[in-house]
Design an enzyme around this catalytic site. Structure first.
Site, PDB file in Angstrom:
ATOM      1  N   GLY A  13      36.568  42.503  51.486  1.00  0.00           N
ATOM      2  CA  GLY A  13      37.049  42.027  52.785  1.00  0.00           C
ATOM      3  C   GLY A  13      36.213  40.943  53.430  1.00  0.00           C
ATOM      4  N   ASN A  15      36.878  37.816  53.352  1.00  0.00           N
ATOM      5  CA  ASN A  15      37.832  36.908  54.005  1.00  0.00           C
ATOM      6  C   ASN A  15      38.362  37.523  55.305  1.00  0.00           C
ATOM      7  OD1 ASN A  15      38.426  34.278  52.519  1.00  0.00           O
ATOM      8  ND2 ASN A  15      38.325  35.787  50.864  1.00  0.00           N
ATOM      9  N   HIS A 111      43.632  31.753  47.634  1.00  0.00           N
ATOM     10  CA  HIS A 111      43.383  31.855  46.199  1.00  0.00           C
ATOM     11  C   HIS A 111      42.127  31.048  45.857  1.00  0.00           C
ATOM     12  CE1 HIS A 111      44.256  32.486  41.994  1.00  0.00           C
ATOM     13  NE2 HIS A 111      43.960  31.209  41.810  1.00  0.00           N
ATOM     14  N   ASP A 152      51.302  32.733  43.321  1.00  0.00           N
ATOM     15  CA  ASP A 152      50.526  31.517  43.633  1.00  0.00           C
ATOM     16  C   ASP A 152      51.379  30.255  43.603  1.00  0.00           C
ATOM     17  OD1 ASP A 152      48.163  33.041  43.933  1.00  0.00           O
ATOM     18  OD2 ASP A 152      47.765  32.937  41.790  1.00  0.00           O
ATOM     19  N   GLU A 182      36.827  29.132  51.033  1.00  0.00           N
ATOM     20  CA  GLU A 182      37.758  30.174  51.505  1.00  0.00           C
ATOM     21  C   GLU A 182      37.552  30.554  52.968  1.00  0.00           C
ATOM     22  OE1 GLU A 182      38.503  33.568  48.909  1.00  0.00           O
ATOM     23  OE2 GLU A 182      37.393  32.576  47.330  1.00  0.00           O
TER      24      GLU A 182
HETATM   25  C1  GAR Z   1      38.582  36.230  47.199  1.00  0.00           C
HETATM   26  O1  GAR Z   1      37.833  35.335  46.428  1.00  0.00           O
HETATM   27  C2  GAR Z   1      40.055  35.871  47.163  1.00  0.00           C
HETATM   28  O2  GAR Z   1      40.297  34.481  47.168  1.00  0.00           O
HETATM   29  C3  GAR Z   1      40.454  36.451  45.845  1.00  0.00           C
HETATM   30  O3  GAR Z   1      39.769  37.680  45.775  1.00  0.00           O
HETATM   31  C4  GAR Z   1      38.571  37.620  46.554  1.00  0.00           C
HETATM   32  C5  GAR Z   1      38.596  38.732  47.576  1.00  0.00           C
HETATM   33  O4  GAR Z   1      37.375  38.825  48.257  1.00  0.00           O
HETATM   34  N1  GAR Z   1      41.873  36.588  45.754  1.00  0.00           N
HETATM   35  C6  GAR Z   1      42.551  36.421  44.630  1.00  0.00           C
HETATM   36  O5  GAR Z   1      42.024  36.201  43.559  1.00  0.00           O
HETATM   37  C7  GAR Z   1      44.054  36.556  44.751  1.00  0.00           C
HETATM   38  N2  GAR Z   1      44.716  35.946  43.635  1.00  0.00           N
HETATM   39  P1  GAR Z   1      37.260  39.533  49.674  1.00  0.00           P
HETATM   40  O6  GAR Z   1      37.860  40.935  49.546  1.00  0.00           O
HETATM   41  O7  GAR Z   1      35.777  39.589  49.899  1.00  0.00           O
HETATM   42  O8  GAR Z   1      37.964  38.708  50.708  1.00  0.00           O
END
Ligand code: GAR
Length: 203
Positions: A13, A15, A111, A152, A182
């Site tokens: 989490g 993001n 992504h 995507d 991100e």
């Molecule tokens: C992030 O890097 C996000 O962009 C990626 O997973 C990670 C989640 O991290 N998402 C994907 O690959 C979706 N295709 P987080 O839980 O720390 O936000």
């Protein structure tokens, strides 16, 4: 009135945290994170929601019996909380065309690559960075896009490039893509949506 935002998560989490921080710092205009939904009951993202007083719910695919029931449960929560925008922030479950069609241009995803590179089925989390390093690209990045029935494949909202360094591992690259790209473009895109600036195609 503020747009109500639901954030769908599966893991750490970070993001979600970037969105929470952006809301506190006024970077997200006209929007409020009103609900966090996780498909994993041990996701640290749930703890982040709790620490910030954001209502959360856990919906587990295998407890629901079918994809349809899983999505119905999520849809009831979204309706109950009168959600305007759904943000997929590390949500590691592909949603059906029925779901995405019901919320056209109301779901956005972050992504960790420059789409159309290293995206689609099987490209998630660390795998994306492993693939970028294996290919030998010199630049990667992150993309925020609307979600449609193609994994995507929806319209791109924002992208940011990140340089690959000689000694990068998937882990160091993942961290740089998160911090430099991100965590910046996701809150920016959310704010653009909430400010009504993404209404027209191609804008
Ligand atoms: C992030 O890097 C996000 O962009 C990626 O997973 C990670 C989640 O991290 N998402 C994907 O690959 C979706 N295709 P987080 O839980 O720390 O936000």
């Amino acid at each position: 009135m503020n747009k109500k935002i639901a954030v769908l998560v599966s893991g750490g989490g970070t993001n979600l945290q970037a969105l929470i921080d952006a809301q506190k710092n006024g970077i997200i205009k006209n929007g409020e994170i009103s609900l966090v939904i996780s498909n994993n009951k041990t996701a640290y993202a749930l703890e982040r929601a709790r620490m910030n007083g954001i209502p959360s719910a856990v919906v587990i695919r295998k407890d629901c019996g079918s994809q349809e029931m899983f999505e119905q449960k999520i849809i009831s929560l979204l309706r109950e909380h009168e959600i305007d925008l759904i943000v997929l922030a590390g949500f590691m479950s592909i949603l059906s065309a029925d779901f995405t069609g019901a919320f056209e241009r109301k779901i956005i995803n972050v992504h960790p690559s420059l789409i159309p590179s290293f995206c689609g089925k099987g490209f998630y989390g660390l795998h994306v960075h492993e693939a970028a390093l294996a290919y030998g690209v010199k630049v990667t990045g992150a993309t925020v896009h609307f979600v449609n029935e193609i994994p995507d494949g929806g319209e791109i909202i924002l992208q940011k490039a990140v340089e690959i360094k000689k000694d990068d591992t998937p882990e160091t690259l993942q961290k740089r893509v998160m911090t430099e790209a991100e965590w910046k473009i996701l809150p920016e895109a959310v704010s653009l949506f909430c400010e009504g600036k993404l209404n027209n195609r191609g804008e």
